[in-house]
Scaffold this motif. Structure first.
Motif, PDB file in Angstrom:
ATOM      1  N   SER A 102       0.830  -1.209   0.000  1.00  0.00           N
ATOM      2  CA  SER A 102       0.000   0.000   0.000  1.00  0.00           C
ATOM      3  C   SER A 102       0.863   1.259   0.000  1.00  0.00           C
ATOM      4  N   GLU A 103       1.876   1.284   0.863  1.00  0.00           N
ATOM      5  CA  GLU A 103       2.791   2.428   0.905  1.00  0.00           C
ATOM      6  C   GLU A 103       3.527   2.566  -0.430  1.00  0.00           C
ATOM      7  N   LEU A 104       3.954   1.448  -0.986  1.00  0.00           N
ATOM      8  CA  LEU A 104       4.692   1.465  -2.245  1.00  0.00           C
ATOM      9  C   LEU A 104       3.803   1.934  -3.394  1.00  0.00           C
ATOM     10  N   ASP A 105       2.568   1.473  -3.444  1.00  0.00           N
ATOM     11  CA  ASP A 105       1.645   1.887  -4.507  1.00  0.00           C
ATOM     12  C   ASP A 105       1.434   3.400  -4.518  1.00  0.00           C
ATOM     13  N   ARG A 106       1.433   4.019  -3.336  1.00  0.00           N
ATOM     14  CA  ARG A 106       1.248   5.468  -3.259  1.00  0.00           C
ATOM     15  C   ARG A 106       2.496   6.234  -3.681  1.00  0.00           C
ATOM     16  N   THR A 107       3.657   5.587  -3.673  1.00  0.00           N
ATOM     17  CA  THR A 107       4.931   6.278  -3.870  1.00  0.00           C
ATOM     18  C   THR A 107       5.550   6.041  -5.245  1.00  0.00           C
ATOM     19  N   LEU A 108       5.318   4.873  -5.820  1.00  0.00           N
ATOM     20  CA  LEU A 108       5.937   4.539  -7.114  1.00  0.00           C
ATOM     21  C   LEU A 108       5.435   5.426  -8.244  1.00  0.00           C
ATOM     22  N   PRO A 109       6.242   5.598  -9.278  1.00  0.00           N
ATOM     23  CA  PRO A 109       5.752   6.283 -10.481  1.00  0.00           C
ATOM     24  C   PRO A 109       4.579   5.497 -11.077  1.00  0.00           C
ATOM     25  N   ASP A 110       3.694   6.191 -11.755  1.00  0.00           N
ATOM     26  CA  ASP A 110       2.540   5.539 -12.386  1.00  0.00           C
ATOM     27  C   ASP A 110       2.999   4.479 -13.379  1.00  0.00           C
ATOM     28  N   GLY A 111       2.248   3.397 -13.447  1.00  0.00           N
ATOM     29  CA  GLY A 111       2.495   2.373 -14.450  1.00  0.00           C
ATOM     30  C   GLY A 111       3.530   1.329 -14.087  1.00  0.00           C
ATOM     31  N   VAL A 112       4.042   1.327 -12.856  1.00  0.00           N
ATOM     32  CA  VAL A 112       5.008   0.303 -12.438  1.00  0.00           C
ATOM     33  C   VAL A 112       4.246  -0.761 -11.640  1.00  0.00           C
ATOM     34  N   PRO A 113       4.019  -1.930 -12.255  1.00  0.00           N
ATOM     35  CA  PRO A 113       3.292  -2.980 -11.536  1.00  0.00           C
ATOM     36  C   PRO A 113       4.144  -3.604 -10.439  1.00  0.00           C
ATOM     37  N   VAL A 114       3.482  -3.978  -9.346  1.00  0.00           N
ATOM     38  CA  VAL A 114       4.154  -4.589  -8.205  1.00  0.00           C
ATOM     39  C   VAL A 114       3.572  -5.981  -7.986  1.00  0.00           C
ATOM     40  N   LEU A 115       4.406  -6.990  -8.151  1.00  0.00           N
ATOM     41  CA  LEU A 115       4.027  -8.369  -7.870  1.00  0.00           C
ATOM     42  C   LEU A 115       4.320  -8.630  -6.398  1.00  0.00           C
ATOM     43  N   ARG A 116       3.324  -9.062  -5.655  1.00  0.00           N
ATOM     44  CA  ARG A 116       3.483  -9.300  -4.220  1.00  0.00           C
ATOM     45  C   ARG A 116       3.951 -10.737  -4.004  1.00  0.00           C
ATOM     46  N   ASP A 117       5.114 -10.887  -3.396  1.00  0.00           N
ATOM     47  CA  ASP A 117       5.728 -12.191  -3.171  1.00  0.00           C
ATOM     48  C   ASP A 117       5.985 -12.349  -1.673  1.00  0.00           C
ATOM     49  N   ALA A 118       4.996 -12.874  -0.965  1.00  0.00           N
ATOM     50  CA  ALA A 118       5.052 -12.940   0.494  1.00  0.00           C
ATOM     51  C   ALA A 118       5.856 -14.134   0.987  1.00  0.00           C
ATOM     52  N   VAL A 119       6.604 -13.899   2.043  1.00  0.00           N
ATOM     53  CA  VAL A 119       7.330 -14.957   2.727  1.00  0.00           C
ATOM     54  C   VAL A 119       6.413 -15.508   3.822  1.00  0.00           C
TER      55      VAL A 119
END
Length: 176
Positions: free
Chosen positions: A132-149
């Motif tokens: 959530s924090e990363l989605d608000r901060t990244l430049p538009d259009g950069v997809p984030v794949l969530r890879d949970a440990v």
């Protein structure tokens, strides 16, 4: 009326906490991204990030939130990373001290390195807030794949993280 509102809020809170605890994010699998981002903290995060590199699922890795006293050679020795791998593919970020700081450090690194897609590695209980924090901060259009440990968090850890997530969401709504 006030009892109804308070009862409704408690019910929404309880259902939200139940959702949070029973549906923790999972590992992502074999999806390729430009980079893998690892947040320091709980065990298993850095080894999972390195496994992504070893499998060819990303070309570069940023470890965000590294303690200032850690030297690249010490990191390499602790995790069995060759000097060549460190030089070409592993960056250590020393600026972040919390999850919000991780997001800022990652966004700057992504922009500087022209990363078009990334895989975020953190513990399952921490993934929602970190993403959530990363989605608000990244430049538009950069997809984030969530890879949970996967982990075995205590009820107290889940309780605390759920409230941090709610605070993060509330802060995002008001622009904090």
């Amino acid at each position: 009326m006030i009892r109804y509102v308070l009862s409704s809020l408690v019910l929404v809170w309880a259902l939200g906490f139940l959702w949070f605890t029973v549906s923790l994010p999972q590992p992502a699998g074999k999806v390729r991204t430009d980079a893998v981002i690892v947040l320091t903290g709980a065990a298993g995060r850095i080894p999972q990030g390195l496994a992504v590199l070893d499998a060819g699922l990303a070309d570069r890795m940023l470890v965000s939130g590294v303690a200032p006293e850690v030297r690249p050679a010490e990191f390499a020795a602790e995790f069995g990373v060759s000097e060549e791998r460190m030089d070409c593919c592993v960056s250590l970020g020393f600026a972040a001290v919390d999850t919000k700081g991780n997001a800022s450090e990652i966004a700057a690194w992504v922009e500087q390195n022209e990363i078009a897609s990334l895989r975020l590695v953190t513990t399952d209980w921490h993934m929602r807030r970190a993403a959530s924090e990363l989605d608000r901060t990244l430049p538009d259009g950069v997809p984030v794949l969530r890879d949970a440990v996967p982990s075995q968090p205590s009820l107290a850890s889940l309780f605390l993280e759920y409230h941090k997530l709610l605070a993060s969401w509330a802060g995002g709504l008001v622009g904090i």
